[in-house]
Write a protein that holds these residues in place. Structure first.
Motif, PDB file in Angstrom:
ATOM      1  N   ARG A  64       1.982   6.840 -12.113  1.00 51.80           N
ATOM      2  CA  ARG A  64       3.112   7.516 -12.730  1.00 51.80           C
ATOM      3  C   ARG A  64       3.972   6.514 -13.503  1.00 51.80           C
ATOM      4  N   LEU A 105       1.023   4.002  -3.201  1.00 51.90           N
ATOM      5  CA  LEU A 105       0.529   5.373  -3.070  1.00 51.90           C
ATOM      6  C   LEU A 105       1.571   6.402  -3.485  1.00 51.90           C
ATOM      7  N   ARG A 106       2.840   6.054  -3.430  1.00 54.28           N
ATOM      8  CA  ARG A 106       3.883   6.984  -3.873  1.00 54.28           C
ATOM      9  C   ARG A 106       3.773   7.285  -5.356  1.00 54.28           C
ATOM     10  N   TYR A 107       3.131   6.381  -6.106  1.00 49.96           N
ATOM     11  CA  TYR A 107       3.089   6.536  -7.561  1.00 49.96           C
ATOM     12  C   TYR A 107       1.678   6.794  -8.097  1.00 49.96           C
ATOM     13  N   GLN A 161      -1.416   9.022  -9.098  1.00 47.70           N
ATOM     14  CA  GLN A 161      -1.685  10.403  -9.504  1.00 47.70           C
ATOM     15  C   GLN A 161      -3.074  10.778  -8.957  1.00 47.70           C
ATOM     16  N   SER A 193       7.008   6.318 -13.862  1.00 49.96           N
ATOM     17  CA  SER A 193       8.208   5.946 -13.115  1.00 49.96           C
ATOM     18  C   SER A 193       7.975   4.762 -12.190  1.00 49.96           C
ATOM     19  N   ALA A 194       6.701   4.396 -11.974  1.00 46.90           N
ATOM     20  CA  ALA A 194       6.403   3.233 -11.138  1.00 46.90           C
ATOM     21  C   ALA A 194       7.015   1.966 -11.720  1.00 46.90           C
ATOM     22  N   ALA A 203      10.682   1.750 -10.783  1.00 44.02           N
ATOM     23  CA  ALA A 203      10.793   1.425  -9.357  1.00 44.02           C
ATOM     24  C   ALA A 203      10.510  -0.052  -9.110  1.00 44.02           C
ATOM     25  N   LYS A 258       0.810  -1.220   0.000  1.00 49.72           N
ATOM     26  CA  LYS A 258       0.000   0.000   0.000  1.00 49.72           C
ATOM     27  C   LYS A 258       0.840   1.264   0.000  1.00 49.72           C
ATOM     28  N   ILE A 259       1.838   1.341   0.852  1.00 45.22           N
ATOM     29  CA  ILE A 259       2.653   2.549   0.944  1.00 45.22           C
ATOM     30  C   ILE A 259       3.416   2.761  -0.361  1.00 45.22           C
ATOM     31  N   ASN A 260       3.994   1.691  -0.900  1.00 45.34           N
ATOM     32  CA  ASN A 260       4.745   1.804  -2.144  1.00 45.34           C
ATOM     33  C   ASN A 260       3.857   2.253  -3.296  1.00 45.34           C
TER      34      ASN A 260
END
Length: 294
Positions: A250, A150-152, A154, A252-253, A256, A146-148
């Motif tokens: 995003r 949500l960083r990506y 939009q 960039s996900a 990552a 979940k945390i990972n």
């Protein structure tokens, strides 16, 4: 295509196949709250023409597969951001549904291709059942957990979803689906309204959209145990594809995610959003075939 049924315990799973039964086995796993018909027929045929025996299926709680109910109603976006719903089923259950389709087809193992949430399920299968997975291709996905995730995400797209308002009729429901597809598509390529309308009509006729499915499947996706920490165990060749114009995740996900999987490759397709448009079918079908042949 003829819809067939198989079971994972008491859960019934609907699936369809394309291509010769003797072809390379390829399982397509759809994303959150979308039915298997959102894997376009033309894309499935393109894969079949490249020698695959293709299976697409309705995840549990979607389409013609078994549906569930929630113990209480919750805002699906609150679930996405806070994970507040108690899971009715788990992500591992959803992984097992795909394996049940493979079992029904007599596949000991297969190439997996997942879209959005389906990409996470494909990766989870490669972690939890490595002997069943030949290769993995993901589309419109990103790091698990979940945390990972949500960083990506939009976040700007969610108010736009909330502004979609149509009458509570069959036509209104279809127009809502078309508008959702439009929002998830690339703004830098002409929108294929004919395909969107056809997919929405078929989807609505098979099973009207249930907002509770968003809640339950999101909660399941947050309950994959320690899979997010075990991506480094994946040995299946992995290709990660994202759209340059994805309004939800995003691009960039993908990079990552690739950093977490040994040997994984990440590519970004121009003029592609969160759904796979016709102009990218050939490119992606070729990529899946090259991945399988490598």
């Amino acid at each position: 295509m003829t819809v067939q049924m198989t079971h994972n315990g008491e859960v019934q799973i609907a699936y369809e196949t394309f291509g010769p039964p003797a072809g390379e086995p390829l399982l397509l796993i759809m994303g959150l709250d979308f039915q298997m018909v959102y894997w376009p027929d033309g894309f499935c045929q393109a894969l079949a023409e490249r020698g695959f025996h293709v299976a697409r299926f309705d995840n549990r709680d979607a389409g013609l597969s078994t549906h569930f109910s929630s113990p209480k109603q919750e805002n699906p976006f609150r679930v996405l951001f806070r994970g507040s719903a108690r899971p009715v089923y788990t992500g591992s259950d959803m992984v097992d549904d795909g394996l049940a389709v493979m079992d029904a087809l007599g596949w000991d193992n297969a190439h997996l291709c997942g879209a959005s949430m389906g990409s996470g399920l494909a990766l989870a299968a490669a972690v939890l059942h490595p002997q069943r997975v030949r290769t993995v291709t993901t589309f419109a996905g990103g790091p698990l957990g979940k945390i990972n995730v949500l960083r990506y995400v939009q976040f700007g797209v969610f108010p736009r979803f909330a502004r979609i308002k149509h009458p509570d009729t069959d036509e209104g429901a279809i127009r809502t689906l078309v508008d959702m597809i439009r929002l998830l598509s690339s703004p830098n390529h002409p929108f294929d309204e004919q395909w969107a309308r056809s997919a929405a009509e078929i989807s609505h006729a098979r099973s009207p959209r249930d907002p509770g499915t968003t809640q339950r499947q999101t909660a399941a996706g947050h309950n994959l145990g320690d899979v997010a920490r075990r991506l480094g165990e994946i040995t299946a060749p992995t290709l990660i594809i994202n759209g340059a114009d994805d309004p939800l995740i995003r691009p960039s996900a993908g990079t990552a995610l690739a950093r977490r999987i040994p040997g994984a490759r990440a590519v970004v397709y121009p003029r592609v959003g969160h759904l796979l448009p016709e102009h990218a079918w050939t490119t992606m079908a070729d990529a899946v075939a090259a991945q399988a042949g490598g």
